[in-house]
Design a protein around this motif. Structure first.
Motif, PDB file in Angstrom:
ATOM      1  N   GLY A  76       0.806  -1.209   0.000  1.00 28.18           N
ATOM      2  CA  GLY A  76       0.000   0.000   0.000  1.00 28.18           C
ATOM      3  C   GLY A  76       0.842   1.262   0.000  1.00 28.18           C
ATOM      4  O   GLY A  76       0.356   2.348   0.326  1.00 28.18           O
ATOM      5  N   PHE A  77       2.100   1.149  -0.417  1.00 26.61           N
ATOM      6  CA  PHE A  77       3.008   2.301  -0.370  1.00 26.61           C
ATOM      7  C   PHE A  77       2.525   3.472  -1.209  1.00 26.61           C
ATOM      8  O   PHE A  77       2.810   4.626  -0.895  1.00 26.61           O
ATOM      9  CB  PHE A  77       4.415   1.878  -0.821  1.00 26.61           C
ATOM     10  CG  PHE A  77       4.556   1.679  -2.305  1.00 26.61           C
ATOM     11  CD1 PHE A  77       4.956   2.726  -3.130  1.00 26.61           C
ATOM     12  CD2 PHE A  77       4.296   0.442  -2.888  1.00 26.61           C
ATOM     13  CE1 PHE A  77       5.093   2.540  -4.498  1.00 26.61           C
ATOM     14  CE2 PHE A  77       4.437   0.249  -4.245  1.00 26.61           C
ATOM     15  CZ  PHE A  77       4.822   1.300  -5.060  1.00 26.61           C
TER      16      PHE A  77
ATOM     17  N   GLU B 298      -8.510   2.641   1.528  1.00 27.72           N
ATOM     18  CA  GLU B 298      -7.669   1.697   0.801  1.00 27.72           C
ATOM     19  C   GLU B 298      -6.318   1.535   1.484  1.00 27.72           C
ATOM     20  O   GLU B 298      -5.841   0.412   1.680  1.00 27.72           O
ATOM     21  CB  GLU B 298      -7.481   2.153  -0.642  1.00 27.72           C
ATOM     22  CG  GLU B 298      -6.609   1.218  -1.456  1.00 27.72           C
ATOM     23  CD  GLU B 298      -6.391   1.701  -2.882  1.00 27.72           C
ATOM     24  OE1 GLU B 298      -5.983   0.879  -3.714  1.00 27.72           O
ATOM     25  OE2 GLU B 298      -6.615   2.899  -3.151  1.00 27.72           O
ATOM     26  N   ALA B 299      -5.701   2.648   1.852  1.00 26.67           N
ATOM     27  CA  ALA B 299      -4.374   2.594   2.477  1.00 26.67           C
ATOM     28  C   ALA B 299      -4.407   1.791   3.769  1.00 26.67           C
ATOM     29  O   ALA B 299      -3.547   0.936   4.016  1.00 26.67           O
ATOM     30  CB  ALA B 299      -3.858   4.005   2.737  1.00 26.67           C
ATOM     31  N   SER B 300      -5.390   2.051   4.614  1.00 29.42           N
ATOM     32  CA  SER B 300      -5.442   1.355   5.898  1.00 29.42           C
ATOM     33  C   SER B 300      -5.783  -0.118   5.724  1.00 29.42           C
ATOM     34  O   SER B 300      -5.213  -0.979   6.411  1.00 29.42           O
ATOM     35  CB  SER B 300      -6.456   2.024   6.826  1.00 29.42           C
ATOM     36  OG  SER B 300      -7.765   2.001   6.271  1.00 29.42           O
ATOM     37  N   CYS B 301      -6.689  -0.444   4.793  1.00 26.40           N
ATOM     38  CA  CYS B 301      -7.077  -1.840   4.590  1.00 26.40           C
ATOM     39  C   CYS B 301      -5.939  -2.648   3.959  1.00 26.40           C
ATOM     40  O   CYS B 301      -5.714  -3.809   4.331  1.00 26.40           O
ATOM     41  CB  CYS B 301      -8.321  -1.919   3.709  1.00 26.40           C
ATOM     42  SG  CYS B 301      -9.841  -1.380   4.520  1.00 26.40           S
TER      43      CYS B 301
ATOM     44  N   HIS C  93       6.291   6.690   2.957  1.00 29.09           N
ATOM     45  CA  HIS C  93       6.563   6.956   4.371  1.00 29.09           C
ATOM     46  C   HIS C  93       5.281   7.311   5.122  1.00 29.09           C
ATOM     47  O   HIS C  93       5.057   6.849   6.250  1.00 29.09           O
ATOM     48  CB  HIS C  93       7.579   8.092   4.514  1.00 29.09           C
ATOM     49  CG  HIS C  93       8.937   7.733   4.007  1.00 29.09           C
ATOM     50  ND1 HIS C  93       9.858   8.685   3.603  1.00 29.09           N
ATOM     51  CD2 HIS C  93       9.544   6.532   3.832  1.00 29.09           C
ATOM     52  CE1 HIS C  93      10.963   8.079   3.205  1.00 29.09           C
ATOM     53  NE2 HIS C  93      10.789   6.772   3.331  1.00 29.09           N
ATOM     54  N   GLU C  94       4.424   8.139   4.484  1.00 34.80           N
ATOM     55  CA  GLU C  94       3.147   8.504   5.106  1.00 34.80           C
ATOM     56  C   GLU C  94       2.274   7.282   5.328  1.00 34.80           C
ATOM     57  O   GLU C  94       1.479   7.243   6.271  1.00 34.80           O
ATOM     58  CB  GLU C  94       2.406   9.519   4.228  1.00 34.80           C
ATOM     59  CG  GLU C  94       3.040  10.897   4.171  1.00 34.80           C
ATOM     60  CD  GLU C  94       2.213  11.839   3.314  1.00 34.80           C
ATOM     61  OE1 GLU C  94       1.031  12.056   3.639  1.00 34.80           O
ATOM     62  OE2 GLU C  94       2.753  12.346   2.307  1.00 34.80           O
ATOM     63  N   ASN C  95       2.410   6.292   4.460  1.00 33.35           N
ATOM     64  CA  ASN C  95       1.617   5.071   4.578  1.00 33.35           C
ATOM     65  C   ASN C  95       2.289   4.009   5.449  1.00 33.35           C
ATOM     66  O   ASN C  95       1.840   2.864   5.488  1.00 33.35           O
ATOM     67  CB  ASN C  95       1.338   4.488   3.185  1.00 33.35           C
ATOM     68  CG  ASN C  95       0.294   5.283   2.427  1.00 33.35           C
ATOM     69  OD1 ASN C  95      -0.676   5.766   3.017  1.00 33.35           O
ATOM     70  ND2 ASN C  95       0.467   5.417   1.119  1.00 33.35           N
ATOM     71  N   GLY C  96       3.350   4.385   6.140  1.00 31.84           N
ATOM     72  CA  GLY C  96       3.997   3.470   7.063  1.00 31.84           C
ATOM     73  C   GLY C  96       4.976   2.510   6.417  1.00 31.84           C
ATOM     74  O   GLY C  96       5.482   1.598   7.067  1.00 31.84           O
ATOM     75  N   VAL C  97       5.260   2.715   5.130  1.00 33.20           N
ATOM     76  CA  VAL C  97       6.220   1.862   4.420  1.00 33.20           C
ATOM     77  C   VAL C  97       7.535   2.633   4.390  1.00 33.20           C
ATOM     78  O   VAL C  97       7.819   3.401   3.457  1.00 33.20           O
ATOM     79  CB  VAL C  97       5.725   1.511   3.000  1.00 33.20           C
ATOM     80  CG1 VAL C  97       6.697   0.539   2.327  1.00 33.20           C
ATOM     81  CG2 VAL C  97       4.333   0.911   3.062  1.00 33.20           C
ATOM     82  N   GLU C  98       8.345   2.454   5.408  1.00 35.96           N
ATOM     83  CA  GLU C  98       9.520   3.301   5.607  1.00 35.96           C
ATOM     84  C   GLU C  98      10.818   2.671   5.123  1.00 35.96           C
ATOM     85  O   GLU C  98      11.880   3.290   5.219  1.00 35.96           O
ATOM     86  CB  GLU C  98       9.637   3.665   7.090  1.00 35.96           C
ATOM     87  CG  GLU C  98       8.427   4.464   7.587  1.00 35.96           C
ATOM     88  CD  GLU C  98       8.522   4.812   9.054  1.00 35.96           C
ATOM     89  OE1 GLU C  98       9.454   4.306   9.724  1.00 35.96           O
ATOM     90  OE2 GLU C  98       7.672   5.593   9.526  1.00 35.96           O
ATOM     91  N   ASP C  99      10.740   1.429   4.591  1.00 35.21           N
ATOM     92  CA  ASP C  99      11.969   0.745   4.184  1.00 35.21           C
ATOM     93  C   ASP C  99      12.255   0.875   2.685  1.00 35.21           C
ATOM     94  O   ASP C  99      13.046   0.122   2.129  1.00 35.21           O
ATOM     95  CB  ASP C  99      11.921  -0.729   4.579  1.00 35.21           C
ATOM     96  CG  ASP C  99      10.679  -1.442   4.088  1.00 35.21           C
ATOM     97  OD1 ASP C  99       9.760  -0.774   3.569  1.00 35.21           O
ATOM     98  OD2 ASP C  99      10.604  -2.687   4.237  1.00 35.21           O
TER      99      ASP C  99
END
Length: 469
Positions: free
Chosen positions: A59-60, A68-71, A116-122
């Motif tokens: 969901g990046f 959609e992003a949270s699901c 990064h905003e969607n929690g995909v920080e790698d």
């Protein structure tokens, strides 16, 4: 085992047995609800869920803050948590988002910030040289990329089958060939009119995919969205082509589509697609020679060596797109009714997360159930190439489909199991039969002999073309 459920009183009726409906049925059943899944087709996954790119997304690139992003994030995490217990494959590949022009290269930092905003920080930015070091077969004009390490390839059919199979093992009921014609809510319970008679349930969850707006109209008299099917066409290269790539190759997306993807499949092939074409027809996903030619040309522009490889299959699927960019999930106050609509290309990734969200929405207006003391975890028979297959095991009774190495035991188990297939399309999705180079030319006669008694007994219609989706 045959059980008469005609007079049963269900807590939850889920309309639609695509990946979203299967995941919702599983979630509510494991919470302790009495669940019935209602599907108008002979088999599950017969609509939008039967054709996709089979990627477990992080969901990046989803709109930050969207449903959609949270699901997708929750679904990705839940799949990683449960896949081994259900016997579901996970093929670690990672993805490269590749810029082919200077303008696309300029957009990469913005997309990384969205990740990064969607929690995909790698995610990590890569130069042209670093990109080509990871993927030597890429065309020379790739400008740059960034890597998304936790994007995976999965089996798009075993996953929802596993979700529903676990639901059934813990008490859920599936009714196929069971189209909903109408219904009414008396203030306490729904009475759904189907072609198999009336079904009673306290709460209805509409997960009807391409017919989500139609079901809303039938049952509530209105809808908040309109489905405008979006067709995606794909081409599948023969298995040797899969050696050309190690990662999922993603383009820089635009406002309409994620663009053409190249990736290995769980079945050992290489996939190129999809297109994104709006149409009115909700049933037929006709293939276009022009689109197939364009896809092949685009594939060879990205991976020039594809010109030396054969295309063994083409297919198309429809997405339940709406006039809105986000998922359309609505709890209808006072009706004990939840709509789960507009779940487009990320449905496979988001399904488990969407199911959790729907259960939370239910708890806001309903009572919690009593979770069962014991939860059963049935394992799905593997059809992914990266894991042991039945043809490698003793007692498999011989191979029927030689292109895909599908055994007689696998076919028999699919025909007789708790979610027994009742169409050739369903058999294909459960076993890989007819998916290979010959597309069923050599095994179709034997498959017809094996399946006909089961399909006749179930009153199902056998499709004329064994290799059809």
């Amino acid at each position: 085992m045959s059980t008469d459920h005609r007079n049963a009183q269900f807590d939850i009726a889920v309309i639609g047995a695509g990946v979203i409906g299967c995941a919702i049925a599983r979630q509510f059943t494991l919470e302790g609800a009495r669940v019935v899944v209602i599907e108008k087709a002979p088999d599950i996954l017969d609509g939008a869920s039967k054709a996709n790119s089979a990627i477990l997304h992080t969901g990046f690139d989803a709109p930050p803050g969207s449903l959609e992003a949270s699901c997708v994030a929750a679904g990705h995490a839940e799949y990683l948590k449960i896949h081994e217990r259900l016997g579901l494959p996970l093929i670690k590949s990672g993805a490269l988002v590749i810029a082919w022009t200077e303008s696309e290269e300029q957009r990469l930092p913005m997309l990384m910030e969205r990740a990064h905003e969607n929690g995909v920080e790698d995610v990590q930015l890569l130069s042209s040289g670093q990109t080509h070091e990871l993927e030597p077969e890429l065309a020379e004009h790739a400008k740059a990329s960034f890597i998304v390490p936790r994007e995976y390839v999965i089996d798009p059919w075993s996953a929802p089958y596993g979700y529903l199979l676990q639901g059934l093992a813990n008490g859920a009921v599936i009714k196929r060939n069971c189209e909903v014609k109408g219904g009414r809510f008396d203030g306490v319970r729904w009475k759904l009119d189907t072609v198999q008679g009336q079904i009673s349930a306290t709460t209805v969850i509409n997960a009807a995919g391409l017919y989500g707006d139609v079901i809303d109209q039938k049952l509530t008299g209105s809808t908040r969205f309109s489905i405008k099917p979006r067709k995606g066409q794909f081409i599948v290269y023969d298995k040797p082509a899969s050696a050309l790539v190690k990662h999922i190759l993603l383009p820089v997306p635009n406002d309409v589509t994620k663009g053409v993807v190249i990736c290995r499949t769980a079945y050992g092939n290489l996939l190129v697609g999809p297109t994104a074409e709006a149409q009115d027809d909700r049933v037929n996903a006709a293939l276009s020679e022009t689109a197939m030619t364009a896809l092949r040309q685009r594939g060879e522009e990205i991976l020039p060596a594809l010109a030396d490889h054969d295309v063994t299959a083409v297919y198309a699927g429809l997405r339940p797109a709406t006039e809105f960019k986000d998922y359309q999930i609505h709890a209808h106050e006072g009706l004990n009714y939840i709509t789960v609509g507009g779940i487009r290309s990320t449905g496979l990734s988001s399904a488990l997360g969407t199911a959790k969200l729907i259960y939370q929405r239910y708890l806001e207006s309903g009572e919690a159930f009593q979770s069962p003391a014991t939860i059963h975890w049935p394992k799905v028979s593997n059809i992914a190439e990266n894991y042991p297959r039945d043809w490698q095991c003793e007692g498999n009774q011989g191979i029927v489909c030689h292109c895909e190495l599908v055994t007689r035991r696998e076919i028999t188990e699919a025909l007789e199991g708790p979610l027994a297939v009742r169409s050739i399309g369903g058999l294909k999705r459960r076993t890989r039969a007819t998916m290979g180079r010959c597309q069923g030319f050599y095994c179709s006669a034997e498959l017809a002999k094996m399946t006909q008694p089961y399909f006749d007994a179930a009153g199902s219609t056998v499709r004329s073309h064994v290799g059809a989706n």
